[in-house]
Design a protein around this motif. Sequence first.
Motif, PDB file in Angstrom:
ATOM      1  N   THR A 145      48.612  28.618 -10.429  1.00  0.00           N
ATOM      2  CA  THR A 145      47.409  29.255 -11.017  1.00  0.00           C
ATOM      3  C   THR A 145      47.236  28.765 -12.502  1.00  0.00           C
ATOM      4  O   THR A 145      46.074  28.579 -12.583  1.00  0.00           O
ATOM      5  N   VAL A 146      48.362  28.668 -13.267  1.00  0.00           N
ATOM      6  CA  VAL A 146      47.912  28.380 -14.444  1.00  0.00           C
ATOM      7  C   VAL A 146      47.319  27.046 -14.688  1.00  0.00           C
ATOM      8  O   VAL A 146      46.563  26.782 -15.631  1.00  0.00           O
ATOM      9  N   LEU A 147      47.753  25.892 -13.797  1.00  0.00           N
ATOM     10  CA  LEU A 147      47.042  24.749 -13.770  1.00  0.00           C
ATOM     11  C   LEU A 147      45.813  24.628 -12.950  1.00  0.00           C
ATOM     12  O   LEU A 147      44.769  23.919 -13.017  1.00  0.00           O
ATOM     13  N   ALA A 148      45.554  25.262 -11.877  1.00  0.00           N
ATOM     14  CA  ALA A 148      44.508  25.366 -10.939  1.00  0.00           C
ATOM     15  C   ALA A 148      43.236  26.359 -11.273  1.00  0.00           C
ATOM     16  O   ALA A 148      42.086  25.643 -11.367  1.00  0.00           O
ATOM     17  N   SER A 149      43.583  27.383 -12.088  1.00  0.00           N
ATOM     18  CA  SER A 149      42.597  27.978 -12.659  1.00  0.00           C
ATOM     19  C   SER A 149      41.588  27.316 -13.587  1.00  0.00           C
ATOM     20  O   SER A 149      40.323  27.574 -13.508  1.00  0.00           O
ATOM     21  N   PRO A 150      41.912  26.550 -14.595  1.00  0.00           N
ATOM     22  CA  PRO A 150      41.180  25.925 -15.365  1.00  0.00           C
ATOM     23  C   PRO A 150      40.199  24.865 -14.836  1.00  0.00           C
ATOM     24  O   PRO A 150      38.958  24.777 -15.027  1.00  0.00           O
ATOM     25  N   ILE A 151      40.643  24.273 -13.512  1.00  0.00           N
ATOM     26  CA  ILE A 151      39.824  23.261 -12.773  1.00  0.00           C
ATOM     27  C   ILE A 151      38.763  24.269 -12.143  1.00  0.00           C
ATOM     28  O   ILE A 151      37.437  23.983 -12.196  1.00  0.00           O
ATOM     29  N   ALA A 152      39.027  25.390 -11.601  1.00  0.00           N
ATOM     30  CA  ALA A 152      38.202  26.043 -10.962  1.00  0.00           C
ATOM     31  C   ALA A 152      37.215  26.682 -12.056  1.00  0.00           C
ATOM     32  O   ALA A 152      36.023  27.025 -11.756  1.00  0.00           O
ATOM     33  N   VAL A 153      37.401  27.121 -13.306  1.00  0.00           N
ATOM     34  CA  VAL A 153      36.505  27.627 -14.234  1.00  0.00           C
ATOM     35  C   VAL A 153      35.434  26.339 -14.418  1.00  0.00           C
ATOM     36  O   VAL A 153      34.353  26.768 -14.546  1.00  0.00           O
ATOM     37  N   LEU A 154      36.308  25.076 -14.859  1.00  0.00           N
ATOM     38  CA  LEU A 154      35.206  24.037 -15.026  1.00  0.00           C
ATOM     39  C   LEU A 154      34.133  23.958 -14.188  1.00  0.00           C
ATOM     40  O   LEU A 154      32.777  23.789 -14.324  1.00  0.00           O
ATOM     41  N   ILE A 155      34.577  23.882 -12.719  1.00  0.00           N
ATOM     42  CA  ILE A 155      33.657  23.621 -11.707  1.00  0.00           C
ATOM     43  C   ILE A 155      32.663  24.839 -11.672  1.00  0.00           C
ATOM     44  O   ILE A 155      31.399  24.721 -11.127  1.00  0.00           O
ATOM     45  N   LEU A 156      32.946  26.050 -11.810  1.00  0.00           N
ATOM     46  CA  LEU A 156      32.291  27.311 -11.664  1.00  0.00           C
ATOM     47  C   LEU A 156      31.144  27.316 -12.734  1.00  0.00           C
ATOM     48  O   LEU A 156      30.128  27.756 -12.657  1.00  0.00           O
ATOM     49  N   ILE A 157      31.583  26.833 -14.062  1.00  0.00           N
ATOM     50  CA  ILE A 157      30.793  26.937 -15.125  1.00  0.00           C
ATOM     51  C   ILE A 157      29.784  26.121 -14.818  1.00  0.00           C
ATOM     52  O   ILE A 157      28.249  26.194 -14.939  1.00  0.00           O
ATOM     53  N   ALA A 158      29.918  24.713 -14.525  1.00  0.00           N
ATOM     54  CA  ALA A 158      28.995  23.713 -14.311  1.00  0.00           C
ATOM     55  C   ALA A 158      27.860  24.176 -12.818  1.00  0.00           C
ATOM     56  O   ALA A 158      26.797  24.213 -13.019  1.00  0.00           O
TER      57      ALA A 158
END
Length: 288
Positions: A145-158
Amino acid sequence: MMELRKTLAGRIALTAVATVILLFLALPIVVILVTSFSNNAFASFPPEAWTLNWYKALFADGSKWPAALSLSALVAALSTVFSLIIGVTAATALTRSELPLRSAVYALVLGPLVIPQIVTALGLFLLFEPAAMLGSPIAIALGHTVLASPIAVLILIATLRGIDERLEDAAASMGAGRLTIARKITFPLAAPGMIAAAIFSFITSFDEFYISQFLSSVDTVTLPVQVYNSLTFEIDPSVTAVSAILIAFAILALGLVALVRWIGSGRQDSLLSVENTVGVASHGGEAV
């Protein structure tokens, strides 16, 4: 005429360069796919003959691959849930509120993407080892989750920034509260982005090696760790079949993401047309 020839020449050159680059990028994938059907136990390329034996060996009695596959799927599913919770919360705070020190928070959330993965893996090992959590699927999922959550944050911010805020303002002007707006407007429109974030989070966790290697035990081996063990300690041509299956899975996942986002853009356009029609009608205009 000279300008036309220059334009055509430029287009031809650009097309040729792009084709060469795409072929170069796709070449390793093609080699793996072709080699997975080779009858050579040493996985040579090009194949001398063709066989499906390595695919059959994946699910033969005594094979370690099914257990590794099921563990990776479980860990990836848990990591996806954790990443979506963090992603939705962080993306909403960063796009829909006046968060103090927003830049610092943004950098903190995306920090794991910059730090070398092996450093993150070592830190997680030192964190979970005293708690006797090494080998636990929960610990591995939290690490992923430490690595996957930043990717989720980037996608959801966009995704949230791409949602027209006039729809939310229209709902607020009609008396809808924040929770109602989120439940009826924001989250339904953000659903394609949430699905995309879930897919990429799942893939990130499913393919993660370093954290899995540090947090795994003898009895809990994820698929990437099993691939590494098979390449390091034994000669197992089934690795090429596993790799081919993972490539096919990734291609299907990317296709699903593209389809979901295309459907989502159509939904927002339809809602905008309804909102514009209501706005025209409220000002005494006629809906066309």
